[in-house]
Design an enzyme around this catalytic site. Structure first.
Site, mmCIF file in Angstrom:
data_model
loop_
_atom_site.group_PDB
_atom_site.id
_atom_site.type_symbol
_atom_site.label_atom_id
_atom_site.label_comp_id
_atom_site.label_asym_id
_atom_site.label_seq_id
_atom_site.Cartn_x
_atom_site.Cartn_y
_atom_site.Cartn_z
ATOM 1 N N LYS A 97 -12.003 -7.560 5.880
ATOM 2 C CA LYS A 97 -11.446 -6.790 7.205
ATOM 3 C C LYS A 97 -12.165 -5.459 7.256
ATOM 4 O O LYS A 97 -12.368 -4.892 6.288
ATOM 5 C CB LYS A 97 -10.048 -6.309 6.583
ATOM 6 C CG LYS A 97 -9.256 -5.110 7.411
ATOM 7 C CD LYS A 97 -8.144 -4.699 6.817
ATOM 8 C CE LYS A 97 -7.309 -3.444 7.747
ATOM 9 N NZ LYS A 97 -6.433 -2.797 7.048
ATOM 10 N N GLU B 229 -16.401 -7.695 -4.665
ATOM 11 C CA GLU B 229 -15.169 -7.624 -4.501
ATOM 12 C C GLU B 229 -14.278 -8.815 -4.599
ATOM 13 O O GLU B 229 -13.052 -8.999 -5.029
ATOM 14 C CB GLU B 229 -14.805 -6.671 -3.315
ATOM 15 C CG GLU B 229 -15.196 -5.354 -3.626
ATOM 16 C CD GLU B 229 -13.967 -4.420 -4.220
ATOM 17 O OE1 GLU B 229 -13.148 -5.048 -4.815
ATOM 18 O OE2 GLU B 229 -14.215 -3.149 -4.348
ATOM 19 N N LYS C 12 -12.456 -4.741 2.001
ATOM 20 C CA LYS C 12 -11.915 -3.929 3.122
ATOM 21 C C LYS C 12 -12.720 -2.710 3.127
ATOM 22 O O LYS C 12 -12.857 -2.055 2.412
ATOM 23 C CB LYS C 12 -10.414 -3.288 2.556
ATOM 24 C CG LYS C 12 -9.931 -2.278 3.672
ATOM 25 C CD LYS C 12 -8.384 -2.042 3.227
ATOM 26 C CE LYS C 12 -7.695 -1.260 4.411
ATOM 27 N NZ LYS C 12 -6.483 -0.968 4.064
ATOM 28 N N CYS D 266 0.710 -1.210 -0.230
ATOM 29 C CA CYS D 266 0.051 -0.021 0.083
ATOM 30 C C CYS D 266 0.867 1.206 0.068
ATOM 31 O O CYS D 266 2.009 1.272 0.265
ATOM 32 C CB CYS D 266 -0.853 0.156 1.259
ATOM 33 S SG CYS D 266 -2.306 1.231 1.173
ATOM 34 N N SER E 242 -6.666 -3.105 14.437
ATOM 35 C CA SER E 242 -6.200 -2.625 15.545
ATOM 36 C C SER E 242 -7.235 -2.170 16.433
ATOM 37 O O SER E 242 -7.115 -2.361 17.762
ATOM 38 C CB SER E 242 -5.185 -1.200 15.156
ATOM 39 O OG SER E 242 -6.228 -0.406 14.380
ATOM 40 N N TYR F 202 -3.386 -8.971 16.347
ATOM 41 C CA TYR F 202 -2.225 -8.721 17.367
ATOM 42 C C TYR F 202 -2.121 -9.489 18.383
ATOM 43 O O TYR F 202 -1.280 -9.490 19.119
ATOM 44 C CB TYR F 202 -2.466 -7.272 17.431
ATOM 45 C CG TYR F 202 -2.678 -6.183 16.257
ATOM 46 C CD1 TYR F 202 -1.467 -5.746 15.680
ATOM 47 C CD2 TYR F 202 -3.781 -5.954 15.850
ATOM 48 C CE1 TYR F 202 -1.549 -5.368 14.288
ATOM 49 C CE2 TYR F 202 -4.003 -5.135 14.395
ATOM 50 C CZ TYR F 202 -2.698 -4.866 14.147
ATOM 51 O OH TYR F 202 -2.810 -3.951 12.754
ATOM 52 N N ARG G 157 -10.880 7.655 3.499
ATOM 53 C CA ARG G 157 -10.778 6.751 2.495
ATOM 54 C C ARG G 157 -12.004 6.088 1.805
ATOM 55 O O ARG G 157 -11.996 5.066 1.350
ATOM 56 C CB ARG G 157 -10.029 5.592 3.112
ATOM 57 C CG ARG G 157 -8.661 6.061 3.747
ATOM 58 C CD ARG G 157 -7.680 5.064 3.869
ATOM 59 N NE ARG G 157 -6.759 4.767 4.695
ATOM 60 C CZ ARG G 157 -5.505 5.782 4.865
ATOM 61 N NH1 ARG G 157 -5.593 6.584 3.820
ATOM 62 N NH2 ARG G 157 -4.678 5.813 5.729
ATOM 63 N N ARG H 74 -3.480 3.649 12.536
ATOM 64 C CA ARG H 74 -3.021 4.958 11.870
ATOM 65 C C ARG H 74 -1.795 5.549 12.813
ATOM 66 O O ARG H 74 -0.995 5.984 12.373
ATOM 67 C CB ARG H 74 -4.138 5.804 11.523
ATOM 68 C CG ARG H 74 -4.872 5.064 10.425
ATOM 69 C CD ARG H 74 -6.126 5.859 9.884
ATOM 70 N NE ARG H 74 -6.839 4.959 8.752
ATOM 71 C CZ ARG H 74 -7.781 5.377 8.397
ATOM 72 N NH1 ARG H 74 -8.580 6.364 8.730
ATOM 73 N NH2 ARG H 74 -8.423 4.595 7.586
ATOM 74 N N CYS I 60 -0.146 4.186 1.655
ATOM 75 C CA CYS I 60 -0.375 5.318 2.655
ATOM 76 C C CYS I 60 0.542 5.668 3.752
ATOM 77 O O CYS I 60 0.850 6.486 4.367
ATOM 78 C CB CYS I 60 -1.730 4.779 3.333
ATOM 79 S SG CYS I 60 -1.435 3.438 4.162
ATOM 80 N N CYS J 151 -3.776 6.183 0.147
ATOM 81 C CA CYS J 151 -3.230 4.682 -0.507
ATOM 82 C C CYS J 151 -3.162 4.803 -1.809
ATOM 83 O O CYS J 151 -2.576 3.828 -2.493
ATOM 84 C CB CYS J 151 -4.378 3.751 -0.161
ATOM 85 S SG CYS J 151 -4.543 3.510 1.740
#
Ligand code: PBG
Length: 322
Positions: free
Chosen positions: A245, A230, A192, A117, A271, A310, A214, A202, A119, A127
């Site tokens: 996501k 998609e 996404k 990406c 996140s 994570y 976005r 971010r 970004c 992005c």
């Protein structure tokens, strides 16, 4: 006579025998952030337990994950400088490129994936390339393809485009093949959403857009049929695996994509999902570990084959105890 479903819940052994879903460290892909420097392990404030690593400490983290049974990492880079086209994203001495080869050298069998990406590498934080104030689709494709090829050259097993430009899976596939990387796979962030759940990321990746948001390229959270579109497009363009996501608020999407699509399906527990659990746990409002395991199990039950999380190390540790 009453039908007694409780009969099957009488003992731990019995419950385990009829359990429909299982969770294992083998299901996890562990996201890691890498930046320039040495011996760095800088805590990410909004993601307790997560760090920005330098290449040396990142390798140690990957070894630890591998030893816990986690088969794969996905790498995100923080470049030394940013510009309008994100040129540090496709530099062969870029930070992700360095990290990929270091991890592959040390943990040979680990699957190393890279986020593709712009970004994190653009000064405007979008992005894609900006033309006349808009994120321009087609001129971005070439840069994404260059980035993917340079990750492959560094040794990446899979590249994972997260930009949501149209046609990028085909563009990346063609560029990889032309460069001789037929065996490098593509995990497409196919579905996404434009989500508030990316907030802490971010900060972690220093990639907030400097103007606007976005929504002109990521999906509207209200849409489900579009998710299937998609997913189908990315499959036709040559993706090897696809992703939904975020995960937690999108379990219905995971289920629908799983039913319609023939590829291995990953879900990214992002996140914000992590931060919410950690924050409530710090306040002692919830049992953090229990909720972590429940969330991960439920993402699998919804239909995900793999989970980017994570929590990977923490959950793997718990799984090995039980
Ligand atoms: C974009 C990218 C993002 C995430 C992964 N890749 C952020 C965004 O689209 O704004 C989010 C991951 C997370 O929140 O954990 N390169």
């Amino acid at each position: 006579m009453i039908i007694r479903p409780r009969r099957l819940r009488q003992s731990k052994t019995l419950r385990e025998m009829v359990r429909e879903t299982s969770l294992s460290a083998r299901d996890f892909i562990y996201p890691l952030f890498v930046k320039h420097g040495r011996k760095l392990k800088d805590p990410i404030a909004s993601m307790p337990g997560q760090y920005q690593f330098s290449v040396d400490t990142l390798v140690e983290e990957a070894v630890e994950a591998w030893d816990l049974g986690i088969p794969a990492v996905i790498l995100f880079g923080l470049p030394d400088r940013k510009d309008a086209v994100g040129s540090r994203s496709y530099a062969d001495d870029g930070i992700v490129q360095q990290a990929v080869s270091a991890v592959k050298a040390r943990v040979v069998d680990m699957v190393v994936m890279t986020d593709v990406c712009l970004c994190e590498y653009t000064d405007h934080g979008h992005c894609g390339v900006i033309k006349e104030g808009k994120v321009d689709n087609d001129s971005t494709l070439e840069l994404l393809a260059r980035q993917a090829v340079s990750h492959a050259r560094a040794g990446a097993d899979f590249v994972a485009p997260s930009d949501m430009m149209d046609g990028r899976v085909a563009a990346i596939r063609m560029a990889l093949d032309l460069a001789g990387f037929q065996d490098t796979g593509i995990l497409a962030y196919a579905v996404k959403y434009a989500s508030g759940f990316y907030g802490p990321f971010r900060d972690a990746a220093d990639s907030a857009p400097q103007f606007g948001d976005r929504s002109s390229y990521q999906m509207d959270p209200a849409n489900a049929l579009e998710a299937l579109k998609e997913a189908m497009l990315d499959m036709e363009e040559g993706a090897d695996m696809i992703m939904v996501k975020p995960a937690l608020a999108y379990l219905d999407i995971i289920r629908r994509v799983r039913e319609e699509c023939l590829l291995p399906l990953a879900a990214y527990s992002v996140s914000g999902e992590y931060a919410m659990v950690k924050a409530a746990q710090e306040k002692r409002w919830i049992e953090g570990e229990r909720i972590m395991m429940e969330i991960l199990l439920c993402i699998k039950r919804a239909g995900a084959d793999l989970i980017l999380t994570y929590f990977a190390k923490e959950a793997a540790r718990l799984l090995s105890k039980n």
